[in-house]
Design a protein around this motif. Structure first.
Motif, PDB file in Angstrom:
ATOM      1  N   THR A 136      -3.590   4.031   6.070  1.00  0.00           N
ATOM      2  CA  THR A 136      -2.157   3.691   5.582  1.00  0.00           C
ATOM      3  C   THR A 136      -1.316   2.821   6.247  1.00  0.00           C
ATOM      4  O   THR A 136      -0.913   1.796   5.479  1.00  0.00           O
ATOM      5  CB  THR A 136      -1.452   5.037   5.651  1.00  0.00           C
ATOM      6  OG1 THR A 136      -2.103   6.283   5.073  1.00  0.00           O
ATOM      7  CG2 THR A 136       0.087   4.930   5.089  1.00  0.00           C
ATOM      8  N   LEU A 139      -2.393  -0.652   5.191  1.00  0.00           N
ATOM      9  CA  LEU A 139      -2.248  -0.867   3.782  1.00  0.00           C
ATOM     10  C   LEU A 139      -3.604  -0.801   2.859  1.00  0.00           C
ATOM     11  O   LEU A 139      -3.548  -1.793   1.806  1.00  0.00           O
ATOM     12  CB  LEU A 139      -1.529  -2.288   3.848  1.00  0.00           C
ATOM     13  CG  LEU A 139      -0.164  -2.547   4.407  1.00  0.00           C
ATOM     14  CD1 LEU A 139       0.430  -3.805   4.189  1.00  0.00           C
ATOM     15  CD2 LEU A 139       0.647  -1.343   4.158  1.00  0.00           C
ATOM     16  N   GLY A 140      -4.594   0.031   3.405  1.00  0.00           N
ATOM     17  CA  GLY A 140      -5.677   0.007   2.380  1.00  0.00           C
ATOM     18  C   GLY A 140      -6.833   0.087   3.508  1.00  0.00           C
ATOM     19  O   GLY A 140      -7.062  -0.173   4.649  1.00  0.00           O
ATOM     20  N   GLN A 143      -8.557  -3.461   4.580  1.00  0.00           N
ATOM     21  CA  GLN A 143      -7.936  -3.754   5.753  1.00  0.00           C
ATOM     22  C   GLN A 143      -8.034  -3.039   7.011  1.00  0.00           C
ATOM     23  O   GLN A 143      -8.152  -3.640   7.974  1.00  0.00           O
ATOM     24  CB  GLN A 143      -6.222  -4.099   5.226  1.00  0.00           C
ATOM     25  CG  GLN A 143      -5.952  -4.811   4.216  1.00  0.00           C
ATOM     26  CD  GLN A 143      -6.116  -4.197   3.010  1.00  0.00           C
ATOM     27  OE1 GLN A 143      -6.602  -3.101   2.649  1.00  0.00           O
ATOM     28  NE2 GLN A 143      -5.315  -4.783   1.947  1.00  0.00           N
TER      29      GLN A 143
END
Length: 206
Positions: A136, A139-140, A143
């Motif tokens: 989280t 951001l994914g 990543q």
């Protein structure tokens, strides 16, 4: 809006290109990282009798990770074991969040003061090995994958074993590449690949 990549990032990229020049196709081979687990590595220092050794094998081409840990003489039973990422600088003093699965690597022997762990080969493109909070924060999943691999390659990770008495960590090992000339060349090659990822992320955020 025009996207501008910071000059510091460009300089880093040029340096990584230099590292790549002597490397052939063998750069895709797995890279081994090791570390001695001790209470002296914790922040704050943990007055523990525990010791151990960690071996982490990262394959930048296959996008896999394997983890092997032996430990003994903890002051109290283990309650968690995982990799933290990412420090602000290589081997920097400090504490950062948990990147891998919580409370521990899948199958890790919790509840004892000694143990041995040899993991399966984890697919870094899958969520199994990650702490959901890390995914989280990054951001994914793609990543998070890039951040963890970059963190390991850049000396910005440490492996921690937590116990009942030392909830913040009883023994810790900073992960460093095996000091062999061939491994160091591979290290530079992998840095180049993930330098590209970082530049793309910087450009996307500009």
């Amino acid at each position: 809006m025009k996207r501008v990549i910071p000059m510091r990032a460009v300089s880093l990229m040029l340096g990584l290109v230099g590292l790549m020049l002597p490397v052939h196709t063998s750069y895709a081979a797995p890279i081994t990282f090791v570390g001695n687990l001790s209470g002296a590595n914790e922040i704050p220092v943990a007055p523990s009798t525990g010791t151990g050794f960690a071996t982490v094998v990262l394959d930048p081409a296959a996008l896999t990770l394997q983890i092997n840990v032996t430990f003994s003489n903890l002051v109290s039973p283990s309650v968690a074991a995982h990799i933290h990422c990412c420090l602000s600088a290589p081997f920097a003093l400090g504490n950062v969040g948990v990147a891998t699965a919580v409370p521990a690597f899948p199958g890790f022997p919790l509840g004892g003061t000694s143990g041995t762990y040899s993991s399966q080969v984890f697919d870094l493109t899958q969520a199994t090995i990650y702490n959901p909070a890390f995914v989280t924060a990054q951001l994914g999943l793609p990543q998070a994958e890039a951040a963890l691999m970059s963190g390991i390659l850049n000396g910005e990770t440490y492996l921690n074993i937590h116990s009942m008495m030392f909830g913040s960590g009883e023994i810790r090992a900073f992960l460093a590449p095996v000091p062999e000339a061939s491994s160091l060349v591979l290290f530079g090659s992998a840095l180049f690949a993930f330098g590209l990822m970082r530049l793309r992320r910087l450009a996307a955020r500009s």
